[in-house]
Design a protein around this motif. Structure first.
Motif, mmCIF file in Angstrom:
data_model
loop_
_atom_site.group_PDB
_atom_site.id
_atom_site.type_symbol
_atom_site.label_atom_id
_atom_site.label_comp_id
_atom_site.label_asym_id
_atom_site.label_seq_id
_atom_site.Cartn_x
_atom_site.Cartn_y
_atom_site.Cartn_z
ATOM 1 N N LYS A 248 42.348 91.090 -8.130
ATOM 2 C CA LYS A 248 43.441 91.177 -7.156
ATOM 3 C C LYS A 248 44.677 91.824 -7.767
ATOM 4 O O LYS A 248 45.345 92.641 -7.122
ATOM 5 C CB LYS A 248 43.777 89.785 -6.633
ATOM 6 C CG LYS A 248 42.711 89.179 -5.723
ATOM 7 C CD LYS A 248 43.129 87.806 -5.238
ATOM 8 C CE LYS A 248 42.061 87.191 -4.341
ATOM 9 N NZ LYS A 248 42.451 85.843 -3.849
ATOM 10 N N LYS A 249 44.994 91.465 -9.015
ATOM 11 C CA LYS A 249 46.131 92.096 -9.680
ATOM 12 C C LYS A 249 45.896 93.589 -9.865
ATOM 13 O O LYS A 249 46.824 94.403 -9.703
ATOM 14 C CB LYS A 249 46.374 91.425 -11.032
ATOM 15 C CG LYS A 249 46.876 89.991 -10.947
ATOM 16 C CD LYS A 249 47.075 89.396 -12.328
ATOM 17 C CE LYS A 249 47.550 87.950 -12.245
ATOM 18 N NZ LYS A 249 47.716 87.334 -13.598
ATOM 19 N N LEU A 250 44.665 93.948 -10.201
ATOM 20 C CA LEU A 250 44.345 95.367 -10.347
ATOM 21 C C LEU A 250 44.468 96.092 -9.004
ATOM 22 O O LEU A 250 44.955 97.236 -8.946
ATOM 23 C CB LEU A 250 42.932 95.518 -10.917
ATOM 24 C CG LEU A 250 42.482 96.923 -11.323
ATOM 25 C CD1 LEU A 250 43.416 97.510 -12.368
ATOM 26 C CD2 LEU A 250 41.049 96.891 -11.846
ATOM 27 N N GLY A 254 47.168 99.011 -8.243
ATOM 28 C CA GLY A 254 46.693 100.293 -7.729
ATOM 29 C C GLY A 254 47.411 100.704 -6.453
ATOM 30 O O GLY A 254 47.756 101.881 -6.264
ATOM 31 N N LEU A 255 47.671 99.746 -5.571
ATOM 32 C CA LEU A 255 48.427 100.061 -4.353
ATOM 33 C C LEU A 255 49.868 100.442 -4.684
ATOM 34 O O LEU A 255 50.453 101.314 -4.026
ATOM 35 C CB LEU A 255 48.394 98.865 -3.406
ATOM 36 C CG LEU A 255 47.034 98.530 -2.782
ATOM 37 C CD1 LEU A 255 47.126 97.259 -1.957
ATOM 38 C CD2 LEU A 255 46.530 99.685 -1.915
ATOM 39 N N VAL A 513 42.074 94.587 3.051
ATOM 40 C CA VAL A 513 43.061 94.124 2.073
ATOM 41 C C VAL A 513 43.839 92.912 2.578
ATOM 42 O O VAL A 513 44.067 91.960 1.813
ATOM 43 C CB VAL A 513 43.992 95.284 1.685
ATOM 44 C CG1 VAL A 513 45.135 94.793 0.797
ATOM 45 C CG2 VAL A 513 43.199 96.368 0.964
ATOM 46 N N PRO A 514 44.283 92.856 3.862
ATOM 47 C CA PRO A 514 45.006 91.656 4.300
ATOM 48 C C PRO A 514 44.191 90.371 4.234
ATOM 49 O O PRO A 514 44.776 89.279 4.191
ATOM 50 C CB PRO A 514 45.383 91.990 5.756
ATOM 51 C CG PRO A 514 45.409 93.476 5.800
ATOM 52 C CD PRO A 514 44.326 93.916 4.878
ATOM 53 N N GLN A 521 51.628 89.328 -2.596
ATOM 54 C CA GLN A 521 50.880 90.468 -3.120
ATOM 55 C C GLN A 521 50.769 91.604 -2.108
ATOM 56 O O GLN A 521 50.701 92.771 -2.482
ATOM 57 C CB GLN A 521 49.483 90.014 -3.539
ATOM 58 C CG GLN A 521 49.460 89.022 -4.690
ATOM 59 C CD GLN A 521 48.081 88.432 -4.913
ATOM 60 O OE1 GLN A 521 47.284 88.327 -3.976
ATOM 61 N NE2 GLN A 521 47.802 88.030 -6.144
ATOM 62 N N ILE A 522 50.744 91.286 -0.828
ATOM 63 C CA ILE A 522 50.433 92.292 0.178
ATOM 64 C C ILE A 522 51.654 93.098 0.594
ATOM 65 O O ILE A 522 51.541 94.023 1.413
ATOM 66 C CB ILE A 522 49.800 91.619 1.414
ATOM 67 C CG1 ILE A 522 48.925 92.595 2.183
ATOM 68 C CG2 ILE A 522 50.865 91.028 2.307
ATOM 69 C CD1 ILE A 522 48.194 91.980 3.334
ATOM 70 N N GLU A 523 52.820 92.801 0.066
ATOM 71 C CA GLU A 523 54.015 93.540 0.473
ATOM 72 C C GLU A 523 53.869 95.034 0.245
ATOM 73 O O GLU A 523 54.361 95.848 1.035
ATOM 74 C CB GLU A 523 55.230 93.015 -0.292
ATOM 75 C CG GLU A 523 55.690 91.631 0.138
ATOM 76 C CD GLU A 523 56.918 91.181 -0.617
ATOM 77 O OE1 GLU A 523 57.431 91.975 -1.446
ATOM 78 O OE2 GLU A 523 57.380 90.049 -0.397
#
Length: 1031
Positions: A248-250, A254-255, A513-514, A521-523
């Motif tokens: 998830k951090k990766l 990446g985003l 992704v959501p 994280q999703i910001e």
């Protein structure tokens, strides 16, 4: 190790329009990405010489810095570690980790190091090679061995298989993910320089963006695999969660790198947007019927966008110089990391002059209109005499297909008012149609199959009025792409709930992704979407004058992947219950504002609709976001006339949905509830469940909240008055009154013999707790223990037909009071047009019924007092109706049975008391002669001689009159006392009471009398005392 795809069950990430296959003749080409890249053959050399500006000037070769040498040497060893060629030992990897970690620290804090690494072509190629080796390696250790051919995988790995592989490779996965995460952090930091377009172009030339797409797919596939927590122990669960968190951090990093790569770079935005929105699989596209213009063709739109990217494929001058320098030095000699990939249409920026055909527009020169002749126009319209690239070049804009789609599905009132507001008569017909269809759903099981198909029987009875509704609303509703067959869709029993709620695999690179990330994280996902579609001041248009932000917003809704992503973004707010102060909510408001700028809210509303629901959860969140968007605009005078007109058109569309769909269907549910309470229909036949009722209430509540916001502006309030909003409010009030019994403040005491004892909990605790002190006389032994009472049953969910719609009535009364208040600048009387509308639809009875206390809608009694105040202020019809109602109301028989015997005992009767459940027994005192008046009090003469004491008492009485609203709390003195000040004959305390205060006092009294009428009591009844046992 080259792989064809990341996973068997994941969609292949398409190559960006600016990327193609590498040249097979190049000996040192970077490895192919994990997903298949569609080959684009290089064009033959052009016979015409390239322009002088096509080849940049040569620059001096800059020697590499110590940071570049350490970082590139570390990445070369890390690539060998991932590919197992050559074999790298743990000591070497310790130095590699040290080099990468020090580089990450310097890119965070030292601008010079960040700029030097960002402008190094060698650094970007090594970053691409590391991820090209790492993605297949991670895939093999988490999702299984990749097949040599895509058709070899006939099934996806199960969660149990992926769990076993992750646990098996836990140590190596943790080490490699740690280093890949640091490399992605460095790549993200390198985009932040004084000249960001240089590393952005170098990143595209090295195809690092392709690795990013593959990495997103891998992270989604790994983190989306669930495992059974009951089958693993705490240690195993901790390891699985640790690996999942690292993926998830990766993904988040990446985003973030993608956001920096597309920032203020239109070609990168268009390349990224087309990659995440277009699906590569054949047959995936779902054609959307847009009316007479035909179907939207994604394949054609994709070609047009690729042609636009090729026409705008020129890099900035500095990036081109750096690429040419690298190609002529390290690349030509064959030194590591090798030559740049010869991809089209970007490779002409660094390849030798004349080696490929250049079709990019010359940036900086205005577009030449000399070629746009009548003959060219005819050839362009014919479409057969020109190839697609030439046609798109003449059209100049990004995509004609997207423009045609937008012109078809945008708000029909965008340019001028075309769709009128639906009439009240249409709303009444729609309400009857909804009631008939809902009743048909209840009685449908009793029909036989052959009877259900018979004309004029069963649930098909409402077809005729629905056809009439369709005819009448053809100009009112059809132009909004709104199906008139919604009720028919609701009748279908074979609707799959899972399909209707969008369950199952969804297309698109970012759609899942959501479902993986948390709100913090999703910001970055919301920031990416906002950066691509929101038209903010200061963004220049393209060289052809096109607003590319608006074009990408239209692409966003034109493609199924974009609409799915929008739905997931909206539902995310509801799932995580984010408030208006959160960053996620603010970003989503800006995304909705971008859709509103393109007049696509009506189309987005219809695309979010679910046939099973009156209003879907995504539509409810959209209403909430629109409310937040409109609040600052309606709190002050609008400065932009065009923006205000667009808001009026938006409110027009939403109110049309409110009138034609939301209110009729909610009122039909309320009508069915009242029939069940009346015994006309069995409760088991209620067609919806409690969850559906809750969603309907949430949607209705958000609609009322939105109307409350927009009604605060005088111009918008006048529009709602002209559209007769009062009809919908009165209809809902009547439905609530019939469907939901009023909940009392207190209930009657339970006097049954089986009621629980107050000490039952203590006795049960004493029987089950061994440490409980039973007292000295307690004897041990199971035979002496009293049997504990059985535990209470678990609370059951309230049946759907008893749904209370709590809180809705208060919102309706608040809106009604806002409509009834006088026009701006006036204090009295109430709005005459709204008063007439309420009397026309018999709304005064519904308002008076709200005077009775209802615990489901607290403070509704206080709100209805304001409504009655403005309704009676200036309306002769309302006052006449109320006087006639009071005069014809029969008094209840609560007096004593016999009046001959004065000393008869008091009689007991049952009455209904406001706020108390059921009927209450009261004793009515027998009639008796009135007692003689008490003698006047005798006061000392000194009290009257002191004028200050009298003035103090008179002032206190006057203040009390103002507080309780009584005209004169003290009786006037019959004769003035000698030597004292005489009280004014007309009562000076009343001279300062305004008309509004008098009217409010009378309305409060009226509310009390209306409650007595509703409870079956005559105004003025008294001498009633409650029985002692009720207390």
């Amino acid at each position: 190790m080259t792989s064809k795809s990341t996973t068997a069950n994941a969609p292949s990430a398409p190559s960006t329009a600016a990327a193609g296959a590498t040249d097979s003749a190049a000996p040192s080409t970077p490895p192919t990405p994990a997903a298949p890249v569609r080959p684009i053959l290089l064009e033959p050399p052009s016979k015409s010489p390239a322009p002088e500006s096509a080849q940049p000037e040569k620059i001096k070769v800059r020697p590499p810095t110590i940071e570049e040498l350490c970082f590139t040497s570390g990445m070369s060893c890390f690539e060998g570690w991932l590919r197992l060629d050559p074999a790298i030992g743990p000591k070497t990897m310790a130095f590699v980790t040290k080099f990468i970690t020090r580089t990450l620290e310097k890119t965070h804090s030292i601008m010079e190091v960040r700029v030097a690494l960002a402008e190094s072509v060698e650094v970007w190629i090594w970053l691409t090679k590391c991820f090209a080796a790492g993605i297949p390696s991670l895939t093999n250790r988490t999702l299984g061995q990749l097949p040599l051919h895509p058709d070899e995988h006939d099934r996806a790995p199960t969660p149990q298989e992926t769990t076993a592989m992750i646990l098996k490779n836990y140590t190596s996965l943790k080490e490699d993910l740690h280093l890949l995460l640091k490399l992605m952090h460095i790549a993200r930091n390198l985009q932040v320089t004084p000249e960001p377009e240089v590393p952005q172009d170098l990143c595209a030339a090295a195809q690092f963006d392709q690795m990013l797409y593959q990495l997103i797919i891998l992270c989604v596939n790994v983190t989306g695999k669930a495992y059974d927590g009951d089958l693993v122990d705490e240690n195993v669960r901790a390891r699985l969660n640790e690996i999942s968190d690292m993926f998830k951090k990766l993904l988040v990093t990446g985003l973030q790198q993608a956001h920096n790569w597309i920032a203020r770079h239109d070609r990168n935005k268009m390349s990224f947007w087309s990659t995440v929105l277009f699906e590569e699989e054949a047959g995936y596209y779902v054609q959307y019927n847009t009316g007479n213009a035909g179907d939207f063709r994604p394949d054609k739109a994709k070609v047009e966008i690729q042609n636009w990217i090729e026409r705008n494929s020129r890099f900035c001058d500095k990036a081109r110089k750096l690429l040419v320098e690298y190609e002529e030095t390290l690349g030509r000699r064959g030194d590591l990391p090798g030559r740049l990939p010869r991809i089209m249409p970007l490779a002409w920026n660094w390849l030798p002059e004349g080696s490929v055909r250049v079709r990019a527009d010359d940036i900086g020169n205005p577009v030449d209109d000399s070629h746009w002749t009548e003959a060219t126009k005819a050839d362009w319209k014919d479409g057969n005499k020109l190839d697609k690239f030439e046609m798109d070049h003449i059209y100049r804009r990004v995509s004609m297909e997207v423009d045609m789609f937008w012109g078809t599905v945008r708000d029909p009132n965008y340019e001028e008012w075309v769709v009128p507001m639906a009439s009240v008569e249409f709303a009444q017909q729609r309400l009857e149609s909804c009631k008939s269809n809902l009743a048909g759903r209840c009685v449908r099981p009793s029909f036989q199959p052959d009877e259900m198909d018979a004309p004029g029987e069963g649930p098909h009875l409402p077809d005729a009025p629905r056809d009439d509704d369709a005819k009448e609303s053809s100009e009112q509703e059809h132009d909004y792409n709104d199906d008139d067959d919604l009720i028919q869709e609701m009748e279908e029993e074979d609707i799959d709930d899972d399909d209707s709620y969008g369950e199952g695999p969804m297309g698109g690179l970012l759609t899942e992704v959501p479902n993986i990330l948390d709100p913090k994280q999703i910001e970055v996902l919301h920031m990416i979407v906002k950066s691509c579609i929101l038209d903010t001041p200061g963004l220049p248009p393209s060289k052809t004058g096109e607003n590319l932000q608006k074009t990408r917003c239209r692409m966003f809704l034109a493609l199924e992947c974009g609409r799915s992503l929008l739905r997931e973004i909206l539902v995310f707010i509801a799932v995580w219950e984010k408030n208006e102060q959160s960053n996620i909510f603010k970003f989503t408001v800006q995304i909705v504002e971008a859709i509103h700028q393109n007049a696509l809210i009506p189309f987005a509303w219809q695309s979010l609709r679910i046939p099973k629901d009156i209003i879907s959860p995504a539509q409810t969140v959209l209403l909430r976001l629109l409310n937040a968007m409109l609040q600052p605009r309606h709190s002050e005078t609008p400065g932009n006339a065009i923006e205000h007109e667009d808001d009026i058109k938006l409110i027009h569309f939403l109110f049309l949905q409110f009138r034609s769909r939301i209110v009729p269907e909610c009122a039909a549910l309320m009508d069915l509830q009242s029939k069940i309470h009346g015994g006309h229909i069995e409760s088991s036949e209620f067609p919806v469940d409690s969850w559906d009722m809750e969603r309907a209430k949430d949607g209705l509540q958000q609609f009322l909240e939105l109307l409350t916001t927009v009604i605060s502006h005088p111009e918008t309030r006048q529009e709602l008055i002209n559209w007769e909003l009062s009809y919908e409010l009165i209809t809902l009030l009547k439905g609530l009154e019939a469907a939901v019994p009023k909940k009392p403040l207190v209930g009657p005491p339970d006097r049954s013999p089986h009621r629980p004892s107050p000490n039952s909990n203590t006795e049960a605790h004493a029987g089950t707790d061994p440490n409980y002190d039973h007292g000295p006389n307690y004897e041990d032994g199971p035979e002496d223990l009293p049997s504990p009472p059985p535990p209470p049953p678990p609370p059951m969910q309230e049946p759907a037909h008893n749904f209370t719609w709590s809180g809705i009535k208060g919102q309706i009364l608040h809106l009604t009071a806002a409509l009834l208040q006088p026009p701006p600048g006036q204090r009295s009387p109430g709005n005459a047009l709204v008063q007439e509308q309420i009397m026309k639809y018999n709304g005064i009875v519904a308002l008076m019924n709200c005077c009775v206390y209802d615990d489901n809608n607290r403070y509704s009694r206080e709100r209805v007092q304001i409504c009655l105040k403005w309704l009676l202020d200036g309306s002769e019809a309302a006052n006449t109706f109320l006087r006639n109602l009071v005069s014809v109301t029969p008094p209840p028989n609560v007096g004593p049975q016999s009046t001959n015997n004065v000393s008869a005992e008091a009689h007991t009767h049952t009455l209904r008391i406001d706020g108390v459940a059921g009927e209450v027994k009261v004793r009515v005192k027998p009639a008796s002669p009135p007692p003689p008046p008490p003698p006047p009090p005798t006061l000392p003469r000194a009290a009257f001689d002191d004028p200050s004491s009298y003035q103090f008492a008179f002032q206190a009485a006057e203040d009390l009159a103002k507080q309780i609203g009584v005209k004169n709390p003290l009786p006037p003195l019959s004769q003035p006392v000698q030597g004292t000040a005489t009280a004014p004959a007309d009562g000076s305390s009343n001279s300062r009471i305004t008309r509004s205060e008098e009217l409010l006092r009378d309305i409060i009294t009226l509310a009390d009398e209306a409650a007595k009428l509703a409870m079956g009591r005559k105004p003025g009844d008294s001498d009633e005392t409650e029985e002692e046992d009720f207390m």
